[in-house]
Design a protein around this motif. Structure first.
Motif, PDB file in Angstrom:
ATOM      1  N   SER A  91       6.114   4.371   5.169  1.00 16.91           N
ATOM      2  CA  SER A  91       4.932   4.109   4.580  1.00 16.91           C
ATOM      3  C   SER A  91       4.151   5.376   3.469  1.00 16.91           C
ATOM      4  O   SER A  91       4.848   6.397   3.951  1.00 16.91           O
ATOM      5  N   GLU A 125       3.556  -1.582  -2.582  1.00 18.85           N
ATOM      6  CA  GLU A 125       2.995  -2.864  -2.205  1.00 18.85           C
ATOM      7  C   GLU A 125       2.276  -3.150  -0.908  1.00 18.85           C
ATOM      8  O   GLU A 125       1.347  -4.123  -0.808  1.00 18.85           O
ATOM      9  N   ASP A 152      -7.764   2.462  -4.294  1.00 17.34           N
ATOM     10  CA  ASP A 152      -8.410   1.120  -3.881  1.00 17.34           C
ATOM     11  C   ASP A 152      -8.394   0.064  -4.529  1.00 17.34           C
ATOM     12  O   ASP A 152      -8.879  -1.122  -3.932  1.00 17.34           O
ATOM     13  N   GLU A 153      -7.533  -0.066  -5.508  1.00 13.99           N
ATOM     14  CA  GLU A 153      -7.143  -1.208  -6.401  1.00 13.99           C
ATOM     15  C   GLU A 153      -5.769  -1.680  -5.671  1.00 13.99           C
ATOM     16  O   GLU A 153      -4.800  -1.320  -6.021  1.00 13.99           O
ATOM     17  N   PRO A 154      -5.780  -2.720  -4.805  1.00 17.48           N
ATOM     18  CA  PRO A 154      -4.863  -3.151  -4.109  1.00 17.48           C
ATOM     19  C   PRO A 154      -3.558  -3.842  -4.919  1.00 17.48           C
ATOM     20  O   PRO A 154      -3.900  -4.289  -5.903  1.00 17.48           O
ATOM     21  N   GLU A 155      -2.509  -3.428  -4.727  1.00 19.52           N
ATOM     22  CA  GLU A 155      -1.291  -4.056  -5.390  1.00 19.52           C
ATOM     23  C   GLU A 155      -1.014  -5.652  -4.846  1.00 19.52           C
ATOM     24  O   GLU A 155      -1.053  -5.874  -3.886  1.00 19.52           O
ATOM     25  N   THR A 156      -0.839  -6.280  -5.847  1.00 20.41           N
ATOM     26  CA  THR A 156      -0.995  -8.003  -5.470  1.00 20.41           C
ATOM     27  C   THR A 156       0.758  -8.249  -5.549  1.00 20.41           C
ATOM     28  O   THR A 156       1.043  -9.552  -5.144  1.00 20.41           O
ATOM     29  N   TYR A 171       0.658  -0.601   0.706  1.00 18.28           N
ATOM     30  CA  TYR A 171      -0.370   0.145   1.102  1.00 18.28           C
ATOM     31  C   TYR A 171      -1.772  -0.209   0.733  1.00 18.28           C
ATOM     32  O   TYR A 171      -1.917  -1.025  -0.221  1.00 18.28           O
ATOM     33  N   ARG A 172      -2.883  -0.013   1.557  1.00 18.84           N
ATOM     34  CA  ARG A 172      -4.060  -0.445   1.379  1.00 18.84           C
ATOM     35  C   ARG A 172      -4.923   0.924   1.735  1.00 18.84           C
ATOM     36  O   ARG A 172      -4.580   1.771   2.829  1.00 18.84           O
ATOM     37  N   HIS A 173      -5.680   1.244   0.803  1.00 17.64           N
ATOM     38  CA  HIS A 173      -6.819   2.259   0.774  1.00 17.64           C
ATOM     39  C   HIS A 173      -7.672   2.130   2.098  1.00 17.64           C
ATOM     40  O   HIS A 173      -8.293   1.071   2.035  1.00 17.64           O
TER      41      HIS A 173
END
Length: 266
Positions: free
Chosen positions: A72, A184, A133-137, A186-188
């Motif tokens: 991670s 991909e 904080d902009e999630p990878e989609t 990772y989440r803030h």
């Protein structure tokens, strides 16, 4: 411990291409997805003697090739922060503050490292990536090799002759897949903003981030924020190392290093 090239390593997490005992700042540089510490190997020259460049080496590449890839972003950040707060800080360089520079995936790893340091870094430089904080989609790490190759070619920065070699291509794709998985998944996690200045850098034609998205890094600091746009695509900094390092030096309040040219002889 010396590497095969004679370069000294600071720890398992760092390469130090050019020791700078009198440095005022330690600039810790985090590579992009699929990248390695060697991406920043030339930075000490334009950085000059007042900056010690520490290049982060992720597991699973170059001299760490025998290690498993990280699980991670947070795992890497925790390991780097622990070294900076512990053995590296205790090696006689405690007086030199730390600044962090990360490109693409490295930008969010640098950010998560900054959140874990005991003392706020001198500056965070986030290059070529939208705010954390902009999630990878995308889910490219789950796809086949052809999808990853198409992604490499879309972003540029990887010579076609390397991809033509089956052995090298396999090595590149294994690293890239592992790092895309980190990015991909990772989440803030919420929390207070950094108490450190942040600069977002990007190439003007980067398909991954534009000036509006880069501006959203501003929400992640309670200190000063600015952006700088360079000509070029996602890997603008590979062609503009001296300009990028000069921008870093300016924000650290350090003089720019001007390369001296020997006079020509008749």
């Amino acid at each position: 411990m010396a590497t095969r090239s004679g370069e000294r390593r600071h720890s398992s997490w760092f390469r130090r291409p050019s020791p700078a005992p009198g440095a005022r700042v330690r600039l810790v540089c985090f590579p992009h997805a699929g990248g390695a510490a060697s991406f920043y190997a030339r930075w000490p020259r334009p950085a000059g003697p007042l900056v010690e460049v520490l290049c982060v080496q992720y597991p699973g590449r170059e001299e760490r090739e025998g290690e498993p890839f990280a699980g991670s972003v947070e795992e890497i950040a925790a390991g780097v922060a622990a070294e900076l707060d512990g053995p590296v800080a205790g090696s006689g360089r405690a007086a030199a503050p730390v600044a962090l520079f990360g490109h693409s995936l490295g930008a969010v790893v640098a950010y998560e490292t900054a959140r874990r340091l005991r003392a706020a870094p001198r500056h965070l430089f986030a290059s070529g990536r939208p705010a954390p904080d902009e999630p990878e989609t995308s889910t490219l790490h789950l796809g086949g090799d052809d999808a990853l190759l198409a992604e490499l070619r879309r972003l540029g920065g990887t010579p076609e002759e390397l991809l033509a070699d089956p052995v090298v291509r396999s090595l590149v794709l294994s690293r890239l897949r592992a790092d895309y998985r980190l990015n991909e998944l990772y989440r803030h996690a919420g929390g207070p903003p950094l108490d450190a200045p942040v600069t977002a850098l990007l190439g003007g034609s980067d398909p991954e981030v534009d000036a509006e998205r880069a501006e959203r890094w501003k929400a992640h600091t309670s200190a000063a924020f600015d952006t700088e746009v360079f000509p070029g695509d996602h890997f603008y900094l590979a062609e503009r190392e001296e300009e990028v390092v000069a921008a870093v030096l300016a924000r650290l309040g350090l003089p720019r290093v001007v390369a001296r040219r020997w006079p020509s002889t008749p």
